[in-house]
Every structure is written in structure tokens, then in C-alpha cells.
Design an enzyme around this catalytic site. Structure first.
Site, PDB file in Angstrom:
ATOM      1  N   HIS A  38       4.434 -11.066   0.744  1.00  0.00           N
ATOM      2  CA  HIS A  38       3.320 -10.229   1.182  1.00  0.00           C
ATOM      3  C   HIS A  38       2.090 -10.502   0.327  1.00  0.00           C
ATOM      4  O   HIS A  38       2.048 -10.153  -0.848  1.00  0.00           O
ATOM      5  CB  HIS A  38       3.740  -8.759   1.074  1.00  0.00           C
ATOM      6  CG  HIS A  38       2.723  -7.789   1.554  1.00  0.00           C
ATOM      7  ND1 HIS A  38       2.148  -6.849   0.729  1.00  0.00           N
ATOM      8  CD2 HIS A  38       2.185  -7.601   2.786  1.00  0.00           C
ATOM      9  CE1 HIS A  38       1.306  -6.115   1.425  1.00  0.00           C
ATOM     10  NE2 HIS A  38       1.307  -6.549   2.672  1.00  0.00           N
ATOM     11  N   HIS A  95      -7.321  -9.159   1.629  1.00  0.00           N
ATOM     12  CA  HIS A  95      -6.648  -8.054   2.312  1.00  0.00           C
ATOM     13  C   HIS A  95      -7.614  -7.335   3.239  1.00  0.00           C
ATOM     14  O   HIS A  95      -7.243  -6.924   4.331  1.00  0.00           O
ATOM     15  CB  HIS A  95      -6.074  -7.078   1.291  1.00  0.00           C
ATOM     16  CG  HIS A  95      -5.555  -5.820   1.889  1.00  0.00           C
ATOM     17  ND1 HIS A  95      -4.702  -5.813   2.971  1.00  0.00           N
ATOM     18  CD2 HIS A  95      -5.765  -4.515   1.584  1.00  0.00           C
ATOM     19  CE1 HIS A  95      -4.414  -4.567   3.290  1.00  0.00           C
ATOM     20  NE2 HIS A  95      -5.049  -3.759   2.479  1.00  0.00           N
TER      21      HIS A  95
END
Length: 344
Positions: free
Chosen positions: A30, A72
Site C-alpha cells: 500500500h 496519495h
């Protein structure tokens, strides 16, 4: 991520025993190995690869001059040193993004050359203080650089390494900047020599972007869903409705998998929710997000002591996810997940 909020220690132990047949579960780094390096840096991606992740994930935003880069969010404030650059002070602004007012510095207001003057930093310094020792070492990477790294590591290891890409806010970026990130991504994938035969997933919280990708490519597609709200490009649609059997059948018309919050997959009793069986019945794989090891992100029965920074019982959490029949898991600690999956 906080999941199974009422999960008892006894149920966790049972889940650990039940989780043995997890060998096929994909481990997705991730944002790289973001539990051990600042997220979305080449250092985080390389660490995830070296630790055995099957896929590494990049969230994609775009620069003013149309280059896909890994962050992100398009807001650079928390993940770079942009606030320290006095020459960019005037770039700070407020924007409404998918219904939320955000104040900061945004990737789409910088050219790639300008972005290159910034350095990445740890997004969660209060939780991951050890990662701050890497602050300033890496630039914001482009998609092309990420792919180049993957290919170099494949040559080094002889191992296939997958790429997992999320298109962030495609409707906002089209309306705000006039940049179609679906077009941009497909063009860049062709330039990089990537096709649907490669180990690539493309994910998005929006619906329209995935439907267009389905029409124009053969990449494997993943519809992300959350516990609350709904897709930014479909005002009348909710993720809750999308997660019903009829909603999942609709998703299966254009996607290969769903990516739900893990709290949607594991109930308070520690057992798989109906979503797991319903998604599989619709022909969809399930890749759940996001497993982290610190106490701050784990339910109380899995915490070790009261320090939110300390490592909790990651193994039991992974076991519960595997026992539920989830096909893949996004994790900030892919090295730990790979060892657990492989019985090491």
C-alpha cells in the site's frame, strides 16, 4: 484503518487457526512499504518489492503539464516540504474537491520541473517517527519512474512484480484542469509498453472512469468502495447500494474486483460479512484495504499495551482477513504479510 471494533481475543485466536489456506492471497504494498518508508517514494516501492509484495500501489495525480505522479492526494502539504519553499507561498489556495474544502498546495498547480524541487516526507510523523529519518531523500516519483524501478527489480530478482494504480479525483481534475486522466493514463501505458496481459490493476472510487477504461482497454479494473458516501461522479449512488447483490452485479459489468474497506468485510463477530460471498457470487475478486500494524490502527483486543505507536497483533489481524476469504489485502507492511501468508 480501524476494523472489527468489537472483535474479541478469543475470536481472533480462532481466526488465526482458520486462516491456514491463504496461499493464493495477493499482498499489495500500500503506497509501497509505507509502514517503513515515506509513502509513494521510490524507496517505499523498492522496500515493498524487496520484502516480497506481489503488487505495489501508486495513487496517481497529475502535474500542470500533464505528467502522472504518485501522491496519495493532489494536496502536497502533508507529504512534501512544499510549505518550506517561500517561492511557492503564493500557490497555496483552497479548493473544493469531491465536496470537501481543502486548503493547501496542489500537484496540478505545479509543472513537473517545479515539483522536482520538492522532497517527500513522512505523512504520519507522530505515528511513524522512524520514517522521518528518510525525509528529504526522495523526490515525488512519476509513473514512468515507478515502472522503470519495477522492471529493474524484475530483472534483478527474476520475479514478476505487479503494478496497482489508482486514479485520484478524475472528475475534479477534468473540471478543474481540463486534463482527462483516463486518456492520459492510457496514453502513458502504451508509451511504457504495458497492456492487459501484464500484472496491472487500475482502481478508482469513481464509476465513469472505470467504465471508460473498460471500453478502451483490457486492463483488470477494481471498483473501490467505502462504508460511507458514494462515487463523486454519481450523485445519486451510494457505496452501500453498490455493495448489495444487485449493485455488485452492475459492478461486474465493468470491473474485475472490488476494493472495500476491511470493516465492510469482517463483522463485529469476527466472521466474514455477506459482502464476501455476494462479491464472489457476482464473479468479483475482493482486495480489502488497509491493514496496518500500529496499535493506533488496530482494534483494542489486538493492541499491545496503550502506546498508539507500538506494534499490535498484526498476525491475528492478517489471519482474520485471510479466514474471511479475501483475495488480496492492501497493507503498509507487506513483508510481514508475505511471511504470514507463506507460513514463515
Amino acid at each position: 484503518m480501524r476494523f472489527f471494533p468489537f472483535f474479541t481475543a478469543a475470536l481472533m485466536t480462532a481466526a488465526l487457526v482458520l486462516a491456514e489456506p491463504a496461499n493464493a492471497q495477493l499482498v499489495i504494498g500500500h503506497r509501497g512499504a509505507s509502514g517503513e518508508r515515506p509513502e509513494h517514494t521510490l524507496g517505499a516501492y523498492e522496500k515493498a518489492i524487496d520484502d516480497g509484495a506481489d503488487y505495489i500501489e501508486a495513487d496517481l495525480v497529475v502535474t500542470k503539464d500533464g505528467v502522472l505522479v504518485a501522491r496519495h492526494e493532489n494536496d502536497l502539504t502533508e507529504t512534501t516540504d512544499v510549505a518550506d519553499h517561500s517561492d511557492f507561498a503564493s500557490r497555496r489556495r483552497a479548493k473544493e474537491i469531491d465536496g470537501h474544502l481543502v486548503n493547501g498546495w496542489f500537484a496540478e498547480d505545479f509543472t513537473l520541473a517545479e515539483l522536482r524541487t520538492l522532497r517527500a516526507r513522512e505523512r504520519l510523523p507522530g505515528i511513524r517517527a522512524a520514517n522521518t529519518r528518510f525525509d528529504g531523500l526522495w523526490q515525488v516519483p512519476t509513473l514512468a519512474e515507478m515502472v522503470k524501478l519495477v522492471r529493474a527489480k524484475q530483472a534483478e530478482t527474476g520475479r514478476k512484480i505487479g503494478i496497482y494504480l489508482e486514479l485520484k479525483h478524475p472528475t475534479f481534475l477534468l473540471q478543474e484542469q481540463g486534463i482527462d486522466t483516463v486518456d492520459l493514463l492510457l496514453h502513458e501505458m502504451r508509451q511504457l509498453g504495458l497492456s492487459g496481459s501484464d500484472p496491472v490493476f487500475i482502481e478508482c472510487f469513481e464509476v465513469g472512469a472505470l467504465q471508460r477504461l473498460k471500453q478502451r482497454s483490457d486492463f483488470k479494473l477494481v471498483q473501490l468502495v467505502a462504508r460511507e458516501s458514494g462515487p463523486a461522479d454519481e450523485a445519486e449512488m451510494t457505496y452501500a447500494a453498490m455493495a448489495t447483490p444487485s449493485g455488485l452485479k452492475e459492478i461486474a459489468q465493468y470491473a474485475d474486483a472490488i476494493g472495500p474497506d476491511l470493516t465492510m468485510l469482517i463483522g463485529p463477530d469476527g466472521k466474514a460479512t455477506a459482502l464476501v460471498a455476494d462479491a464472489h457470487a457476482a464473479g468479483l475478486k475482493i482486495h480489502g484495504w488497509t491493514l496496518r500494524k500500529e496499535n493506533a490502527f488496530l482494534p483494542k483486543p489486538l493492541q499491545n499495551g496503550s502506546d498508539p505507536v507500538a506494534a499490535g497483533n498484526y498476525a491475528a489481524a492478517f489471519a482474520a482477513i485471510a479466514a474471511a476469504g479475501v483475495d488480496g489485502v492492501f497493507t503498509d507492511n507487506p513483508g510481514d504479510a508475505v511471511k504470514l501468508r507463506d507460513g514463515k
